[in-house]
Design a protein around this motif. Structure first.
Motif, mmCIF file in Angstrom:
data_model
loop_
_atom_site.group_PDB
_atom_site.id
_atom_site.type_symbol
_atom_site.label_atom_id
_atom_site.label_comp_id
_atom_site.label_asym_id
_atom_site.label_seq_id
_atom_site.Cartn_x
_atom_site.Cartn_y
_atom_site.Cartn_z
ATOM 1 N N PRO A 144 -9.117 -131.445 35.393
ATOM 2 C CA PRO A 144 -9.480 -131.359 37.067
ATOM 3 C C PRO A 144 -9.737 -130.033 37.365
ATOM 4 O O PRO A 144 -10.640 -129.704 38.243
ATOM 5 C CB PRO A 144 -7.915 -131.700 37.666
ATOM 6 N N MET A 145 -9.349 -128.670 36.621
ATOM 7 C CA MET A 145 -9.808 -127.465 36.976
ATOM 8 C C MET A 145 -11.478 -127.388 36.641
ATOM 9 O O MET A 145 -11.960 -126.767 37.384
ATOM 10 C CB MET A 145 -9.019 -126.338 36.390
ATOM 11 N N GLU A 146 -11.657 -127.801 35.461
ATOM 12 C CA GLU A 146 -13.165 -127.909 35.313
ATOM 13 C C GLU A 146 -14.004 -128.449 36.247
ATOM 14 O O GLU A 146 -15.137 -127.946 36.826
ATOM 15 C CB GLU A 146 -13.258 -128.374 33.815
ATOM 16 N N TYR A 147 -13.488 -129.881 36.826
ATOM 17 C CA TYR A 147 -14.406 -130.331 37.572
ATOM 18 C C TYR A 147 -14.130 -129.766 39.038
ATOM 19 O O TYR A 147 -15.214 -129.739 39.598
ATOM 20 C CB TYR A 147 -13.136 -131.969 37.859
ATOM 21 N N ALA A 148 -13.240 -129.173 39.532
ATOM 22 C CA ALA A 148 -13.216 -128.198 40.758
ATOM 23 C C ALA A 148 -14.101 -127.099 40.501
ATOM 24 O O ALA A 148 -14.821 -126.620 41.452
ATOM 25 C CB ALA A 148 -11.728 -127.756 40.844
ATOM 26 N N LEU A 149 -14.238 -126.325 39.489
ATOM 27 C CA LEU A 149 -15.023 -125.082 39.355
ATOM 28 C C LEU A 149 -16.411 -125.792 39.505
ATOM 29 O O LEU A 149 -17.197 -125.042 40.022
ATOM 30 C CB LEU A 149 -14.705 -124.512 37.966
ATOM 31 N N LEU A 150 -16.951 -126.864 38.787
ATOM 32 C CA LEU A 150 -18.185 -127.417 38.954
ATOM 33 C C LEU A 150 -18.573 -127.776 40.345
ATOM 34 O O LEU A 150 -19.643 -127.447 40.903
ATOM 35 C CB LEU A 150 -18.188 -128.825 38.143
ATOM 36 N N ALA A 151 -17.586 -128.274 41.077
ATOM 37 C CA ALA A 151 -17.778 -128.693 42.667
ATOM 38 C C ALA A 151 -17.846 -127.368 43.548
ATOM 39 O O ALA A 151 -18.795 -127.440 44.267
ATOM 40 C CB ALA A 151 -16.621 -129.609 43.081
ATOM 41 N N LEU A 152 -16.856 -126.375 43.233
ATOM 42 C CA LEU A 152 -17.121 -125.102 44.329
ATOM 43 C C LEU A 152 -18.170 -124.171 43.839
ATOM 44 O O LEU A 152 -18.669 -123.481 44.728
ATOM 45 C CB LEU A 152 -15.875 -124.469 43.760
ATOM 46 N N THR A 153 -18.748 -124.377 42.418
ATOM 47 C CA THR A 153 -19.940 -123.702 42.476
ATOM 48 C C THR A 153 -21.382 -124.438 42.537
ATOM 49 O O THR A 153 -22.407 -123.639 42.164
ATOM 50 C CB THR A 153 -19.766 -123.066 40.660
ATOM 51 N N GLY A 154 -21.090 -125.595 42.911
ATOM 52 C CA GLY A 154 -22.426 -126.358 43.160
ATOM 53 C C GLY A 154 -23.350 -126.837 41.691
ATOM 54 O O GLY A 154 -24.239 -127.138 41.930
ATOM 55 N N GLU A 155 -22.430 -126.799 40.478
ATOM 56 C CA GLU A 155 -23.114 -127.048 39.581
ATOM 57 C C GLU A 155 -22.757 -128.480 38.834
ATOM 58 O O GLU A 155 -23.339 -128.773 37.719
ATOM 59 C CB GLU A 155 -22.892 -125.891 38.426
ATOM 60 N N MET A 156 -22.330 -129.319 39.943
ATOM 61 C CA MET A 156 -22.147 -130.692 39.154
ATOM 62 C C MET A 156 -23.233 -131.461 38.734
ATOM 63 O O MET A 156 -23.173 -132.137 37.694
ATOM 64 C CB MET A 156 -21.242 -131.549 40.090
ATOM 65 N N GLN A 157 -24.570 -131.407 39.694
ATOM 66 C CA GLN A 157 -25.392 -132.499 39.155
ATOM 67 C C GLN A 157 -26.171 -131.758 37.815
ATOM 68 O O GLN A 157 -26.565 -132.623 36.847
ATOM 69 C CB GLN A 157 -26.559 -132.114 40.270
ATOM 70 N N ASP A 158 -26.187 -130.329 37.527
ATOM 71 C CA ASP A 158 -26.556 -129.931 36.464
ATOM 72 C C ASP A 158 -25.600 -130.319 35.158
ATOM 73 O O ASP A 158 -26.150 -130.574 34.151
ATOM 74 C CB ASP A 158 -26.277 -128.316 36.315
ATOM 75 N N TRP A 159 -24.298 -130.274 35.413
ATOM 76 C CA TRP A 159 -23.582 -130.780 34.480
ATOM 77 C C TRP A 159 -23.681 -132.309 34.151
ATOM 78 O O TRP A 159 -23.825 -132.799 32.892
ATOM 79 C CB TRP A 159 -21.944 -130.929 34.865
ATOM 80 N N VAL A 160 -23.887 -133.186 35.140
ATOM 81 C CA VAL A 160 -24.277 -134.494 34.992
ATOM 82 C C VAL A 160 -25.456 -134.589 34.179
ATOM 83 O O VAL A 160 -25.777 -135.662 33.295
ATOM 84 C CB VAL A 160 -24.114 -135.289 36.296
ATOM 85 N N ASP A 161 -26.528 -134.126 34.660
ATOM 86 C CA ASP A 161 -27.874 -133.881 33.924
ATOM 87 C C ASP A 161 -27.810 -133.631 32.364
ATOM 88 O O ASP A 161 -28.201 -134.211 31.565
ATOM 89 C CB ASP A 161 -28.863 -133.114 34.460
ATOM 90 N N ALA A 162 -26.978 -132.656 32.141
ATOM 91 C CA ALA A 162 -26.706 -132.325 30.651
ATOM 92 C C ALA A 162 -26.059 -133.396 30.015
ATOM 93 O O ALA A 162 -26.232 -133.692 28.891
ATOM 94 C CB ALA A 162 -25.941 -130.864 30.665
ATOM 95 N N GLU A 163 -25.165 -133.934 30.639
ATOM 96 C CA GLU A 163 -24.089 -135.181 29.901
ATOM 97 C C GLU A 163 -25.246 -136.305 29.693
ATOM 98 O O GLU A 163 -25.074 -136.883 28.610
ATOM 99 C CB GLU A 163 -23.033 -135.691 31.026
ATOM 100 N N ASP A 164 -26.175 -136.563 30.487
ATOM 101 C CA ASP A 164 -26.977 -137.712 30.230
ATOM 102 C C ASP A 164 -28.255 -137.324 29.225
ATOM 103 O O ASP A 164 -28.686 -138.039 28.601
ATOM 104 C CB ASP A 164 -27.738 -138.203 31.618
ATOM 105 N N SER A 165 -28.242 -136.038 29.267
ATOM 106 C CA SER A 165 -29.470 -135.648 27.985
ATOM 107 C C SER A 165 -28.955 -135.661 26.550
ATOM 108 O O SER A 165 -29.427 -135.338 25.679
ATOM 109 C CB SER A 165 -29.963 -134.385 28.408
ATOM 110 N N LEU A 166 -27.623 -135.687 26.327
ATOM 111 C CA LEU A 166 -26.982 -135.581 25.110
ATOM 112 C C LEU A 166 -27.370 -137.073 24.153
ATOM 113 O O LEU A 166 -27.249 -138.143 24.839
ATOM 114 C CB LEU A 166 -25.582 -135.454 25.233
ATOM 115 N N GLU A 167 -27.757 -136.941 23.278
ATOM 116 C CA GLU A 167 -28.114 -137.838 22.309
ATOM 117 C C GLU A 167 -27.173 -138.029 21.409
ATOM 118 O O GLU A 167 -26.383 -137.002 20.854
ATOM 119 C CB GLU A 167 -29.431 -137.552 21.253
ATOM 120 N N VAL A 168 -26.862 -139.359 20.953
ATOM 121 C CA VAL A 168 -25.689 -139.667 20.076
ATOM 122 C C VAL A 168 -26.264 -139.318 18.571
ATOM 123 O O VAL A 168 -27.433 -139.638 18.128
ATOM 124 C CB VAL A 168 -25.473 -141.172 20.083
ATOM 125 N N TRP A 169 -25.635 -138.605 17.771
ATOM 126 C CA TRP A 169 -26.062 -138.258 16.439
ATOM 127 C C TRP A 169 -25.984 -139.219 15.360
ATOM 128 O O TRP A 169 -25.075 -139.765 15.316
ATOM 129 C CB TRP A 169 -25.568 -136.823 16.094
#
Length: 82
Positions: A57-82
């Motif tokens: 939850p602290m990582e989630y909170a930091l993403l929320a408070l810094t406004g970087e949540m959409q960037d994190w989501v976009d990066a998560e979606d761009s990961l490919e299964v190896w």
């Protein structure tokens, strides 16, 4: 800004929120519904976001408070299964 060393964060399933308690007993509540409103997610990134809120939850909170949540989501979606 929040310091990981001086705070404690937990996921509150009744409120669907991240509750952060600071070293001086101040409480900050982040409403996950409001924070995620408007995010562009896929089923994969939504699942990862839910796991992040519950497991780290602290990582989630930091993403929320810094406004970087959409960037994190976009990066998560761009990961490919190896």
């Amino acid at each position: 800004m929040l310091s990981k060393e001086s705070t404690h964060a937990t996921y509150n399933q009744r409120c669907n929120s991240i509750d952060i308690t600071t070293f001086d007993n101040m409480l900050l509540r982040i409403d996950c519904n409001k924070e995620e409103d408007g995010l562009k997610t896929t089923p994969n990134s939504q699942c990862a976001l839910n796991a992040l809120a519950i497991d780290t939850p602290m990582e989630y909170a930091l993403l929320a408070l810094t406004g970087e949540m959409q960037d994190w989501v976009d990066a998560e979606d761009s990961l490919e299964v190896w």
